[in-house]
Design a protein around this motif. Structure first.
Motif, short mmCIF file in Angstrom:
data_model
loop_
_atom_site.label_atom_id
_atom_site.label_comp_id
_atom_site.label_asym_id
_atom_site.label_seq_id
_atom_site.Cartn_x
_atom_site.Cartn_y
_atom_site.Cartn_z
N VAL A 111 27.02 -11.16 25.79
CA VAL A 111 25.44 -11.31 25.94
C VAL A 111 25.14 -12.18 27.12
CG1 VAL A 111 23.57 -12.66 24.66
CG2 VAL A 111 24.76 -10.92 23.33
N ARG A 112 26.02 -13.25 27.10
CA ARG A 112 25.74 -14.14 28.28
C ARG A 112 25.91 -13.32 29.71
NH1 ARG A 112 22.71 -17.89 30.21
NH2 ARG A 112 24.03 -19.52 31.65
N TYR A 113 27.18 -12.50 29.72
CA TYR A 113 27.37 -11.82 30.91
C TYR A 113 26.13 -10.72 31.26
CZ TYR A 113 30.60 -9.40 33.97
OH TYR A 113 31.33 -8.90 35.10
N GLN A 114 25.61 -10.09 30.39
CA GLN A 114 24.79 -9.17 30.56
C GLN A 114 23.57 -10.12 30.93
OE1 GLN A 114 24.65 -7.47 26.69
NE2 GLN A 114 25.75 -5.72 27.15
N ASP A 115 23.13 -10.99 30.48
CA ASP A 115 22.13 -11.85 30.85
C ASP A 115 22.15 -12.48 32.43
OD1 ASP A 115 19.84 -13.74 30.50
OD2 ASP A 115 21.33 -15.38 30.48
N GLN A 116 23.32 -12.74 32.68
CA GLN A 116 23.55 -13.25 33.79
C GLN A 116 23.49 -12.11 34.94
OE1 GLN A 116 23.94 -16.69 34.82
NE2 GLN A 116 22.82 -16.47 32.84
N GLU A 146 21.93 -9.27 34.80
CA GLU A 146 20.36 -8.97 34.91
C GLU A 146 19.75 -10.15 35.75
OE1 GLU A 146 17.02 -6.96 35.05
OE2 GLU A 146 18.82 -6.12 34.28
N LEU A 147 19.92 -11.34 35.64
CA LEU A 147 19.33 -12.35 36.27
C LEU A 147 19.69 -12.28 37.88
CD1 LEU A 147 17.81 -14.94 36.62
CD2 LEU A 147 19.80 -16.24 35.79
N HIS A 180 17.72 -9.50 39.29
CA HIS A 180 16.38 -9.97 39.24
C HIS A 180 16.14 -10.85 40.71
CE1 HIS A 180 12.26 -11.22 38.64
NE2 HIS A 180 12.83 -12.75 38.59
#
Length: 157
Positions: free
Chosen positions: A27-32, A34-35, A38
Motif C-alpha cells: 500500500v505504501r509503495y503504491q501510494d508513493q 502515485e505521489l 503527481h
C-alpha cells in the motif's frame, strides 16, 4: 484478521504478521509511486503555465510598445516576482520528490528488490538507480524566459 497492540513507553504499536507487513509495504509503495507521478505532473503544470504566460505576454508586448519607464519597471518586477514564486514552488516540489524517492528506495530494500538472487538468479529485480534532477533545467527555463520577456518589454525604450 485481528490486530494486536503492544504498549511501550513510546506508545502503542501494532503487531503485524508477515502478510500484514507485506500488505502495508505494498500500500505504501503504491501510494508513493502515485505521489511521485503527481509531483512530476505538478512540476510540468507549474513550468508550462509560467512559460505560457511569458510567451503570451511577450507576444503582446512585442506588438504593443510601452514607453513609460515606470510601467516597464513595474511589469519587470511583477515578472521577476512570478518567476521567483515559480522557482520556489518548483524547489519545494523537488525537495518533496527527493523524500518520496527515498521512501521508495527504503520500500525497495524492505521488499528485497535490490538484492541479488532474491527474485532473479544472479541479479536484483531493480536495476541500479541513478537520480536525474530536473530542477536546474526548470530554473534555466524560468530565468531565460524572464530575461526574454524583460528584453521584449524594453526593446522600444
Amino acid at each position: 484478521m485481528s490486530l494486536q497492540f503492544t504498549q511501550t513507553a513510546q506508545g502503542n504499536f501494532m503487531e503485524l504478521n508477515q502478510e500484514q507487513k507485506f500488505q502495508a509495504l505494498l500500500v505504501r509503495y503504491q501510494d508513493q509511486a502515485e505521489l511521485l507521478r503527481h509531483l512530476t505532473g505538478s512540476d510540468w503544470k507549474i513550468f508550462i503555465s509560467f512559460f505560457g504566460l511569458q510567451i503570451a505576454l511577450g507576444a503582446w508586448f512585442a506588438e504593443n510598445e510601452i514607453r513609460d519607464s515606470l510601467v516597464l519597471v513595474g511589469l519587470s518586477l511583477i515578472d521577476i516576482t512570478i518567476a521567483g514564486l515559480s522557482i520556489k514552488l518548483l524547489w519545494n516540489q523537488h525537495k518533496r520528490r527527493q523524500e518520496v524517492a527515498d521512501t521508495i528506495k527504503n520500500l525497495n530494500e524492505a521488499l528485497k528488490f535490490n538484492e541479488y538472487d532474491a527474485y532473479l538468479n544472479g541479479k536484483p529485480l531493480n536495476p541500479t538507480y541513478t537520480r536525474r534532477y530536473w530542477f536546474k533545467w526548470y530554473v534555466i527555463g524560468v530565468v531565460v524566459s524572464c530575461i526574454g520577456l524583460i528584453g521584449v518589454l524594453v526593446h522600444g525604450v
